[in-house]
Each structure stands twice: as structure tokens, then as C-alpha cells.
Design a protein around this motif. Structure first.
Motif, PDB file in Angstrom:
ATOM      1  N   LEU A 118       0.825  -1.205   0.000  1.00  0.00           N
ATOM      2  CA  LEU A 118       0.000   0.000   0.000  1.00  0.00           C
ATOM      3  C   LEU A 118       0.859   1.254   0.000  1.00  0.00           C
ATOM      4  CD1 LEU A 118      -2.939  -0.733   2.492  1.00  0.00           C
ATOM      5  CD2 LEU A 118      -3.100  -0.327   0.036  1.00  0.00           C
ATOM      6  N   SER A 119       1.931   1.252   0.767  1.00  0.00           N
ATOM      7  CA  SER A 119       2.820   2.412   0.807  1.00  0.00           C
ATOM      8  C   SER A 119       3.501   2.627  -0.539  1.00  0.00           C
ATOM      9  CB  SER A 119       3.861   2.215   1.904  1.00  0.00           C
ATOM     10  OG  SER A 119       4.730   3.318   1.983  1.00  0.00           O
ATOM     11  N   PHE A 120       3.898   1.532  -1.186  1.00  0.00           N
ATOM     12  CA  PHE A 120       4.549   1.663  -2.489  1.00  0.00           C
ATOM     13  C   PHE A 120       3.594   2.236  -3.542  1.00  0.00           C
ATOM     14  CE2 PHE A 120       5.054  -0.332  -6.679  1.00  0.00           C
ATOM     15  CZ  PHE A 120       6.261   0.222  -7.067  1.00  0.00           C
ATOM     16  N   PHE A 121       2.370   1.699  -3.599  1.00  0.00           N
ATOM     17  CA  PHE A 121       1.439   2.161  -4.621  1.00  0.00           C
ATOM     18  C   PHE A 121       0.923   3.572  -4.331  1.00  0.00           C
ATOM     19  CE2 PHE A 121       1.145  -2.270  -6.014  1.00  0.00           C
ATOM     20  CZ  PHE A 121       1.153  -2.080  -7.392  1.00  0.00           C
ATOM     21  N   ALA A 122       0.960   3.997  -3.078  1.00  0.00           N
ATOM     22  CA  ALA A 122       0.630   5.394  -2.790  1.00  0.00           C
ATOM     23  C   ALA A 122       1.670   6.318  -3.421  1.00  0.00           C
ATOM     24  CB  ALA A 122       0.554   5.612  -1.284  1.00  0.00           C
ATOM     25  N   PHE A 123       2.929   5.978  -3.266  1.00  0.00           N
ATOM     26  CA  PHE A 123       3.977   6.795  -3.895  1.00  0.00           C
ATOM     27  C   PHE A 123       3.954   6.637  -5.412  1.00  0.00           C
ATOM     28  CE2 PHE A 123       8.414   7.535  -5.209  1.00  0.00           C
ATOM     29  CZ  PHE A 123       8.588   8.813  -4.706  1.00  0.00           C
ATOM     30  N   PHE A 124       3.669   5.432  -5.890  1.00  0.00           N
ATOM     31  CA  PHE A 124       3.585   5.194  -7.334  1.00  0.00           C
ATOM     32  C   PHE A 124       2.466   6.042  -7.956  1.00  0.00           C
ATOM     33  CE2 PHE A 124       1.802   2.802 -10.940  1.00  0.00           C
ATOM     34  CZ  PHE A 124       2.940   2.680 -11.742  1.00  0.00           C
ATOM     35  N   GLY A 125       1.331   6.121  -7.295  1.00  0.00           N
ATOM     36  CA  GLY A 125       0.241   6.941  -7.805  1.00  0.00           C
ATOM     37  C   GLY A 125       0.562   8.423  -7.770  1.00  0.00           C
ATOM     38  N   ALA A 126       1.283   8.868  -6.752  1.00  0.00           N
ATOM     39  CA  ALA A 126       1.662  10.274  -6.681  1.00  0.00           C
ATOM     40  C   ALA A 126       2.604  10.646  -7.822  1.00  0.00           C
ATOM     41  CB  ALA A 126       2.322  10.557  -5.335  1.00  0.00           C
ATOM     42  N   VAL A 127       3.544   9.776  -8.123  1.00  0.00           N
ATOM     43  CA  VAL A 127       4.507  10.052  -9.193  1.00  0.00           C
ATOM     44  C   VAL A 127       3.820  10.060 -10.558  1.00  0.00           C
ATOM     45  CG1 VAL A 127       6.564   9.195 -10.370  1.00  0.00           C
ATOM     46  CG2 VAL A 127       6.449   9.173  -7.864  1.00  0.00           C
ATOM     47  N   THR A 128       3.049   9.022 -10.857  1.00  0.00           N
ATOM     48  CA  THR A 128       2.401   8.934 -12.168  1.00  0.00           C
ATOM     49  C   THR A 128       1.361  10.039 -12.351  1.00  0.00           C
ATOM     50  OG1 THR A 128       0.828   7.324 -11.239  1.00  0.00           O
ATOM     51  CG2 THR A 128       2.777   6.464 -12.364  1.00  0.00           C
ATOM     52  N   GLY A 129       0.616  10.353 -11.307  1.00  0.00           N
ATOM     53  CA  GLY A 129      -0.388  11.403 -11.422  1.00  0.00           C
ATOM     54  C   GLY A 129       0.226  12.771 -11.630  1.00  0.00           C
ATOM     55  N   GLN A 130       1.251  13.073 -10.866  1.00  0.00           N
ATOM     56  CA  GLN A 130       1.894  14.381 -10.990  1.00  0.00           C
ATOM     57  C   GLN A 130       2.600  14.552 -12.335  1.00  0.00           C
ATOM     58  OE1 GLN A 130       0.464  16.348  -8.532  1.00  0.00           O
ATOM     59  NE2 GLN A 130       2.497  17.147  -8.034  1.00  0.00           N
ATOM     60  N   LEU A 131       3.283  13.512 -12.792  1.00  0.00           N
ATOM     61  CA  LEU A 131       3.974  13.603 -14.078  1.00  0.00           C
ATOM     62  C   LEU A 131       2.979  13.701 -15.237  1.00  0.00           C
ATOM     63  CD1 LEU A 131       6.901  11.054 -13.576  1.00  0.00           C
ATOM     64  CD2 LEU A 131       6.957  13.551 -13.352  1.00  0.00           C
ATOM     65  N   THR A 132       1.865  13.026 -15.130  1.00  0.00           N
ATOM     66  CA  THR A 132       0.840  13.121 -16.173  1.00  0.00           C
ATOM     67  C   THR A 132       0.260  14.526 -16.219  1.00  0.00           C
ATOM     68  OG1 THR A 132       0.260  10.784 -15.884  1.00  0.00           O
ATOM     69  CG2 THR A 132      -1.368  12.196 -16.953  1.00  0.00           C
ATOM     70  N   ALA A 133      -0.019  15.107 -15.059  1.00  0.00           N
ATOM     71  CA  ALA A 133      -0.581  16.456 -15.024  1.00  0.00           C
ATOM     72  C   ALA A 133       0.420  17.495 -15.508  1.00  0.00           C
ATOM     73  CB  ALA A 133      -1.028  16.785 -13.598  1.00  0.00           C
ATOM     74  N   ALA A 134       1.695  17.260 -15.249  1.00  0.00           N
ATOM     75  CA  ALA A 134       2.706  18.256 -15.614  1.00  0.00           C
ATOM     76  C   ALA A 134       3.111  18.129 -17.068  1.00  0.00           C
ATOM     77  CB  ALA A 134       3.917  18.112 -14.696  1.00  0.00           C
ATOM     78  N   TYR A 135       3.548  16.958 -17.508  1.00  0.00           N
ATOM     79  CA  TYR A 135       4.170  16.821 -18.821  1.00  0.00           C
ATOM     80  C   TYR A 135       3.207  16.340 -19.902  1.00  0.00           C
ATOM     81  CZ  TYR A 135       8.440  17.364 -16.132  1.00  0.00           C
ATOM     82  OH  TYR A 135       9.428  17.864 -15.305  1.00  0.00           O
ATOM     83  N   LEU A 136       2.057  15.857 -19.529  1.00  0.00           N
ATOM     84  CA  LEU A 136       1.077  15.456 -20.539  1.00  0.00           C
ATOM     85  C   LEU A 136      -0.005  16.498 -20.718  1.00  0.00           C
ATOM     86  CD1 LEU A 136       0.112  13.262 -22.513  1.00  0.00           C
ATOM     87  CD2 LEU A 136      -1.208  12.274 -20.618  1.00  0.00           C
TER      88      LEU A 136
END
Length: 503
Positions: free
Chosen positions: A382-400
Motif C-alpha cells: 500500500l505504501s509503495f502504490f501510494a507513492f507510485f500513484g503520486a509520481v504517475t499522477g503528478q507527471l501526467t498532469a505536468a508533462y502530458l
């Protein structure tokens, strides 16, 4: 096998009694028999009494044969001549001393009855001594593993009658506090009271008033579930507390948390969140077999914030809830002049941890780190996927999508993806095969797109998106459960991703 009654079974020495054929012999033989009979009377001793307790040591294994032989011998004695019977009786009556040495039938029966009473008294005393013997208590050896996961070993200690010295009031209070902190952790699927305590510490560091509002909402919603007699196991798991936690923090965040008048609305809407959660669960859980997630929190918060636009004594924070703040882009460049926004490393890194804290309406990267640590106690996945979701969500909002750097730094476009990756990455699906990784990654991207669409839809009324994008995307993906290589977890068997994987 023949059954043995509790009546006397008297074994007599009948092989010395002559048969009818012998009595029909010569008078000399009769005289010999009489002399032998007198000798047998002189040496006769009390007949042994065989009861149900010692029958196994006196009878032979073949009991049926013994009974048959005794019947034959008794029938032979009955064929004796009357003269011989009278002669024998006279001999018994002539010698009173010998008559006293021979116990009568009534005497044997009294002895047997007294022996049975003594045996029964000894047996009852033995039973009573064992009945009130203290049962040895089971000793629990706690280790660090007892406090990770869902803390099932601690639950067994709570169930003991001697827990907290058997004080029922203290037991109920302690278990209630345990359920409250589980509810705080269940906002991010952590069914562990220690995770809730650590998360609460991180919230108190950032904004102690907002944290207390969340704690108040959790207590009220959990107490409401107890009063309405909802499912006890669900209450103990904190499932009726996490919506109240978000309601308390959401209303306090979008209103003015410094006002003491906010306690009333938080209490009212927290009670209503428990009722709405139960109603929605009957529709989604029983019919569609999908969770309602945080939809109860969204409905209750929207109801209050929309009504606050008309209330006289309650207001909303216009600096947060304004149409201009919720739009994705105010000015759009022409197609030929499109340029990528510049995002510093600090914006990205800080945004990763801030988006985790934004689940609880906090804008502090250190709070996000503490939350990750609390999640790790319950489940490392759960801790890993929380950080995984933060990274993918933020990068999608920024660079996509090219959203503003200030929103990226504040983590406003990553908190929904955090919850989506946690739900799809091992919580409601078994983490097996490469397809679940693709579904989780794709779900994180779609959550950002849905959040942008919902934000544009709610911008005219000035309402926040809350966690509705996460809820909608998870509903869609959970409805495709049952397809090949996508193993869904039954709602009644949900625990933590590690348990789902090892089943």
C-alpha cells in the motif's frame, strides 16, 4: 456382548452338589454325599459380591457361556429330592454358629448398596475438584510482527475476558479508540490503529485544528454506527469512520476552521455520512459487488458547501472555492505558439509527497512522508502504490496536460491518483501478472483526466472535485472484474494486498 446390571451376581460353588442321577444311586453313595456336604458347610465363607465396578476383573471374557453354565447348575439343584432339601435345611438350622457365618441375601444387598454409595460420593468429590480447578490462561507472546498488518493477534487479546483486568467500561473505551484510529487509516485502506495514530501525528504537525476536526468526525460517525447497530466487524475495521474523518476535515478546510461554529456542522454531516454509506452500500455492495469508496463523504461535503452559499451564519472560504482557482487554464495559447511549461526538480519532488498529504487536505511534504511511514506499518505494498500513484499522477498532469506549476507543487493533481493506484494495485485486485500493473498505471492516468473534466464541470458553482475522480475510475475498473488474469478480491475477504497475494 451381554449387559451386566447393577444387581448382585453371586458365583456359587455348585460343582459339589450331586446330580439327580447320583441321588438315585446306592444309599452308601448318599451317605458319602452327606458327609461331603457337611465338610463344605464347615469351610464355607461369605460369597463374593460382584458389582458393576469390579465385574471386569471377576468375569471371564466369554460371559454368555458362564451364564449358561450357571443356569444349568441351578436347574440341576432344583431337581434334588425334597428329602435331601429338607435334610440340608435341617443341617443349616442345627448349628447356629455356622448359620451366623453365612451372610444372608439382605445383608449382601445392604453391603452392595453401601459400597455403591461410597463409590458415588468419591466420584462426585473427584468431579467437583476438577470442575472448580482454574483453567490455565493462554499466554500471548507479542513481537514486532504482532503490530504490522491488521494486528489480528492483538484482536485475540481484546477478546479475552481478563483484558484490562476485566473492566467492561475500560474495555469498551479502548476498543472504541482502536476502531476510531482504524477509521483514520482506512482513508488510505490501512486497517491498522498504529497507522492511524502515526497519520494523526503527521496531521497535527501540519494543522492541529484541521486534524482535530477529522478526529471528531471519525468519533461521531463510528459512534453513530454503534448506536444504529450496524455490522460490528465493519465498525471494528473502521469502515464507518473514514468518511466521517474526511467530512470533518473537508468542511473545516473549505470553510473557516478557526470558527468554533464549525463543530455543529461537522457533527451533523458526520452522522449523515454513516447513514449514506449504509444506504449506498446496500445498492453497490449487495447488487454490483463493488465498494462505495468515499462517495458518502463527497455527497455530504457537497451538500454542506452548496448550502453554505445560502446560509447566514456559515460561509465558505472564497480564496479556495472560486471558479478561477478551479479552472485548468485561464488563457490558452495558440497552436503555433505552444511551449512546454518549465517544472523544476523541486516542484516535482515536493509535489510527489505533497499529493499524498492532500488526501487529508494538508499541503506539507513532511506530512506526506509521515503518512507513507504509517502506511508501511500496515502494508508495504500500500505504501509503495501510494507513492507510485503520486509520481504517475503528478507527471501526467505536468508533462502530458501542462497544468500550472503552482498546482503541481501543491500536489493538487496527484492525490486522486494515489487512491486509485492503492485500490487497483493489490487492494481490490490480486497483484498477479503484468496486466494488473498495466491496469493500475492506466487507471492513474485516467484519474487525472477525469479530475480535469470534473473540475471544469464544477467550476461555475465553485465546488471542489474532492475524491470523486478516484471513485468513478475505480467503479469502472472494478466492474470489469472476473475477466481473465484479473483476479478480483471479494469484498467480504478484503484484508491487505500481502494477504490477497498469498491466498
Amino acid at each position: 456382548m451381554s449387559s451386566v446390571s447393577t444387581n448382585d451376581i453371586v458365583v456359587c460353588k455348585t460343582d459339589e452338589i450331586p446330580s439327580a442321577f447320583q441321588m438315585a444311586a446306592s444309599p452308601e453313595q448318599n451317605v458319602r454325599f452327606q458327609s461331603r456336604n457337611e465338610e463344605s458347610i464347615e469351610i464355607q465363607t461369605p460369597l463374593p459380591c460382584i458389582t458393576a465396578e469390579n465385574v471386569s476383573t471377576h468375569l471371564n471374557p466369554d460371559q454368555d457361556d458362564i451364564h449358561d453354565k450357571q443356569d444349568e447348575r441351578l436347574s440341576k439343584t432344583r431337581t434334588l429330592p425334597s428329602s435331601q432339601n429338607t435334610n440340608t435345611e435341617s443341617r443349616f438350622n442345627d448349628d447356629p454358629k455356622k448359620q451366623q457365618n453365612i451372610p444372608s441375601f439382605t445383608t449382601l444387598q445392604k453391603q452392595r448398596q453401601q459400597q455403591l454409595e461410597n463409590d458415588s460420593d468419591e466420584f462426585e468429590s473427584f468431579i467437583d475438584s476438577n470442575q472448580y480447578r482454574p483453567i490455565p490462561k493462554k499466554k500471548y507472546r507479542l513481537s514486532y510482527r504482532s503490530f504490522i498488518g491488521t494486528m489480528s493477534e492483538i484482536e485475540e487479546i481484546y477478546a479475552q475476558d481478563d483484558f484490562l483486568c476485566g473492566n467492561k467500561l475500560f474495555q469498551h473505551i479502548f476498543i472504541f479508540i482502536d476502531s476510531v484510529f482504524r477509521g483514520i487509516g482506512q482513508v488510505m485502506f490501512a486497517n491498522n490503529p498504529l497507522s492511524g495514530i502515526i497519520i494523526m501525528i503527521g496531521l497535527l504537525i501540519e494543522n492541529w485544528k484541521l486534524a482535530l476536526y477529522g478526529l471528531l468526525g471519525t468519533c461521531v460517525s463510528t459512534l453513530t454506527a454503534h448506536m444504529l447497530k450496524f455490522n460490528y466487524n465493519s465498525i471494528r475495521a473502521g469502515l464507518y469512520g473514514f468518511n466521517g474523518c474526511l467530512v470533518g476535515m473537508g468542511i473545516g478546510y473549505f470553510s473557516f476552521p478557526n470558527s468554533p461554529y464549525m463543530i455543529g456542522p461537522i457533527v451533523i454531516m458526520s452522522i449523515f455520512s454513516t447513514i449514506v454509506f449504509m444506504v449506498i452500500g446496500k445498492i453497490l455492495v449487495q447488487r454490483l459487488q463493488i465498494s462505495s469508496f468515499t462517495f458518502s463523504f463527497q455527497i455530504c461535503t457537497w451538500i454542506w458547501l452548496l448550502g453554505a452559499l445560502k446560509y447566514r451564519y456559515f460561509f465558505v472560504n472564497g480564496t479556495i472555492l472560486s471558479p478561477n482557482m478551479l479552472t485548468t487554464r485561464v488563457d490558452k495559447p495558440r497552436f503555433l505558439n505552444v511551449s512546454f511549461s518549465h517544472y523544476s526538480i523541486q516542484d516535482n519532488v515536493v509535489g510527489f509527497f505533497t499529493s499524498i498529504g492532500q488526501v487529508y487536505f494538508t499541503e506539507n511534504p513532511y506530512t506526506g512522508i509521515i503518512i507513507l511511514f504509517g502506511l508501511c506499518i500496515c502494508s508495504r505494498i500500500l505504501s509503495f502504490f501510494a507513492f507510485f500513484g503520486a509520481v504517475t499522477g503528478q507527471l501526467t498532469a505536468a508533462y502530458l496536460l501542462g497544468l500550472p506549476a503552482t498546482a503541481i507543487h501543491a500536489g493538487l493533481w496527484g492525490f486522486n491518483s494515489v487512491l486509485t493506484c492503492q485500490a487497483l494495485g493489490g487492494m481490490f485486485f490480486v497483484l498477479y501478472g503484468y496486466k494488473i500493473w498495466f491496469i493500475t498505471f492506466f487507471g492513474s492516468i485516467m484519474t487525472v483526466l477525469v479530475q480535469a473534466a470534473v473540475s471544469a464541470f464544477l467550476a461555475p458553482v465553485g465546488m471542489p472535485t474532492l475524491t470523486f475522480p478516484f471513485t468513478l475510475v475505480c467503479w469502472i475498473f472494478c466492474l470489469i472484474a472476473g475477466s481473465k488474469d484479473l483476479i478480483a478480491v471479494k469484498l467480504s475477504a478484503i484484508s491487505i494486498p500481502e494477504d490477497h497475494y498469498h491466498r
